[in-house]
Design an enzyme around this catalytic site. Structure first.
Site, PDB file in Angstrom:
ATOM      1  N   ASP A   1      73.385  22.804  45.951  1.00  0.00           N
ATOM      2  CA  ASP A   1      72.385  23.068  44.912  1.00  0.00           C
ATOM      3  C   ASP A   1      72.432  22.181  43.676  1.00  0.00           C
ATOM      4  O   ASP A   1      71.436  21.620  43.273  1.00  0.00           O
ATOM      5  CB  ASP A   1      72.514  24.511  44.428  1.00  0.00           C
ATOM      6  CG  ASP A   1      72.438  25.499  45.562  1.00  0.00           C
ATOM      7  OD1 ASP A   1      72.596  25.101  46.718  1.00  0.00           O
ATOM      8  OD2 ASP A   1      72.223  26.684  45.285  1.00  0.00           O
TER       9      ASP A   1
ATOM     10  N   GLU B   1      85.299  29.878  47.054  1.00  0.00           N
ATOM     11  CA  GLU B   1      84.036  29.206  47.365  1.00  0.00           C
ATOM     12  C   GLU B   1      84.203  27.680  47.296  1.00  0.00           C
ATOM     13  O   GLU B   1      83.715  26.943  48.144  1.00  0.00           O
ATOM     14  CB  GLU B   1      82.969  29.692  46.383  1.00  0.00           C
ATOM     15  CG  GLU B   1      81.554  29.325  46.772  1.00  0.00           C
ATOM     16  CD  GLU B   1      80.519  29.984  45.860  1.00  0.00           C
ATOM     17  OE1 GLU B   1      80.924  30.683  44.898  1.00  0.00           O
ATOM     18  OE2 GLU B   1      79.321  29.805  46.111  1.00  0.00           O
TER      19      GLU B   1
HETATM   20  C1  2M8 Z   1      74.753  28.392  47.240  1.00  0.00           C
HETATM   21  O1  2M8 Z   1      73.336  28.481  47.119  1.00  0.00           O
HETATM   22  C2  2M8 Z   1      72.706  29.653  46.586  1.00  0.00           C
HETATM   23  C3  2M8 Z   1      71.200  29.467  46.728  1.00  0.00           C
HETATM   24  O2  2M8 Z   1      70.867  29.418  48.081  1.00  0.00           O
HETATM   25  C4  2M8 Z   1      73.041  29.900  45.132  1.00  0.00           C
HETATM   26  O3  2M8 Z   1      73.430  28.955  44.443  1.00  0.00           O
HETATM   27  O4  2M8 Z   1      72.860  31.039  44.673  1.00  0.00           O
HETATM   28  C5  2M8 Z   1      75.064  27.105  48.009  1.00  0.00           C
HETATM   29  O5  2M8 Z   1      76.437  26.769  47.942  1.00  0.00           O
HETATM   30  C6  2M8 Z   1      74.594  27.207  49.455  1.00  0.00           C
HETATM   31  O6  2M8 Z   1      75.054  26.115  50.222  1.00  0.00           O
HETATM   32  C7  2M8 Z   1      75.083  28.497  50.108  1.00  0.00           C
HETATM   33  O7  2M8 Z   1      74.449  28.617  51.365  1.00  0.00           O
HETATM   34  C8  2M8 Z   1      74.796  29.724  49.247  1.00  0.00           C
HETATM   35  C9  2M8 Z   1      75.471  30.984  49.795  1.00  0.00           C
HETATM   36  O8  2M8 Z   1      76.834  30.747  50.040  1.00  0.00           O
HETATM   37  O9  2M8 Z   1      75.275  29.525  47.919  1.00  0.00           O
END
Ligand code: 2M8
Length: 414
Positions: free
Chosen positions: A174, A386
């Site tokens: 992101d 994470e």
């Molecule tokens: C992160 O993305 C989400 C939006 O989709 C967020 O920032 O809230 C990213 O690291 C993405 O790659 C990942 O799929 C998601 C959920 O782990 O988090």
């Protein structure tokens, strides 16, 4: 791999499984219950990969459950909401129920994420102990995978064979600096100043235009050809070709042709001594080296000189060579690098895993061993966080994160 007593590995494996069990809803796995309490597309692909050797049925179910959110266009949404709470922006922003192509039985986002799913299906097929069960799963998933791959062709905003992302969220990376320049070019005054204002504004534009592929292709102000998204698509085209001949019994050639088309376009459009994202609207490469630039290494047929250049960049002091806990998500010496900020510096288990695969397909054994050992070191020391500080390994973001646990299981299972 590090010389470790097996007892450590067994304990780490049990801890990883416990995380996946705690995050399992009965039909799919939440990335992390507190922060991401729904189903994410890319996360589910990694979870399926991690479970492939241990539990074929659950690995398959993870993907089939995601496909219940697939749209009639073939789009696999980046989030399938299993309830309406706990995450912003949620269903009331996306309003998928108002879109005729969205499924009736599920609420979803209107964007997609890197198409790792065919590769995950192939991984299940390749590693499952129960071959019959795996073959049945592949045949069930096949129509969804074919539709997903057809959809991606409708996202070719640049007109040269690559899929363009319409939002940073579609990349899975992101906050990567690769999106800074395209975000800075959005119409000032209408979309706010901060990144997160712009993310929200872009998502609303997508919604207000019905998430139509023709809108994404022709009008939407953010259109970026990302080497990681397209490298993953290429990898999945290869997997489709293998599944077509090994399991489904159909002609693999269309998928082989698709892989060749993406490879050619990656080299023509995104290669300039390294791979860069291309801002399609401004028609220029975004001159910052990020982890996304290594995505095309996943292709077994990438020319040798390209692999050699990427390997030397990866091993240089710009990336692994100066990080105690590789691989940083942005070049360490770039002004945009930030060791603690989400996708702008920290090391991630997912991208480390993908790079260890890339190293394996190109016979780069020393690199593969280094990536596997340093990835396991990160989770042994910091837990299934994470992401991680690339210099000292400190964990960032949520704890007990599903893809970190799942991919650890895979690395331990080798
Ligand atoms: C992160 O993305 C989400 C939006 O989709 C967020 O920032 O809230 C990213 O690291 C993405 O790659 C990942 O799929 C998601 C959920 O782990 O988090």
């Amino acid at each position: 791999m590090e010389g470790r007593p097996a007892v450590d590995d067994a304990a780490l494996g049990r801890a990883a499984l416990a995380v996946l069990d705690a995050n399992w809803t009965g039909t799919s796995t939440m990335p992390a219950p507190g922060i991401y309490p729904h189903q994410w597309s890319l996360d589910s692909a990694f979870v399926a990969i991690g479970l492939a050797r241990r539990d074929t049925a659950r690995a398959g179910q993870e993907l089939l459950s995601l496909f219940t959110g697939q749209w009639r266009t073939g789009m696999v949404p980046h989030i399938v909401f299993h309830h309406s709470d706990g995450y912003f922006p949620g269903p009331s922003m996306w309003r998928s129920e108002e879109v005729p192509d969205a499924p009736r039985g599920a609420l979803t986002s209107g964007l997609t994420q890197p198409p790792l799913h065919a590769y995950a299906a192939w991984w299940i097929w390749r590693h499952a102990a129960d071959r019959e069960l795996a073959a049945r799963f592949v045949r069930r998933a096949w129509p969804s995978l074919v539709a997903q791959h057809a959809y991606l062709r409708s996202r070719d905003a640049g007109g040269h064979g690559l899929a363009a992302i319409a939002h940073p969220w579609e990349s899975g990376m992101d906050d990567s600096p690769a999106w800074d320049a395209p975000l800075a070019n959005l119409p000032a005054g209408r979309c706010g100043t901060g990144y997160h204002d712009r993310y929200f504004w872009l998502a609303v534009q997508c919604r207000d235009h019905g998430y139509a592929p023709s809108y994404f292709r022709e009008e939407h102000p953010f259109a970026v050809e990302d080497p990681m998204f397209n490298g993953i698509w290429l990898l999945s085209c290869d997997a489709m070709a293998r599944l077509a001949s090994e399991v489904v019994g159909v002609d693999p050639e269309p998928f082989q042709e698709a892989a060749a088309r993406i490879r050619g376009a990656l080299l023509d459009r995104l290669w300039n001594g390294a791979f860069y994202a291309r801002d399609v609207r401004a028609d220029r490469l975004v001159p910052v080296c990020t982890i996304g630039g290594f995505g095309p290494m996943l292709d077994p047929e990438m020319p040798h000189h390209v692999i050699a250049a990427l390997t030397s960049l990866l091993e240089s002091t710009k990336f692994m060579g100066a990080a105690g806990y590789p691989v940083p998500s942005c070049e360490i010496r770039a002004p945009e690098f930030d060791r603690a900020q989400y996708w702008r510096g920290p090391s991630w288990i997912s991208t480390n895993w993908l790079l260890s695969q890339a190293a394996a397909v190109h016979g780069l054994d020393r690199l593969r061993e280094l990536l596997v050992a340093s990835t396991l070191r990160l989770v042994r020391q910091g837990g299934f966080r994470e992401c991680f500080d690339p210099f000292d390994g400190t964990g960032h973001g949520c704890r007990d994160f599903s893809w970190s646990a799942a991919l650890t299981l895979d690395l331990l299972g080798r």
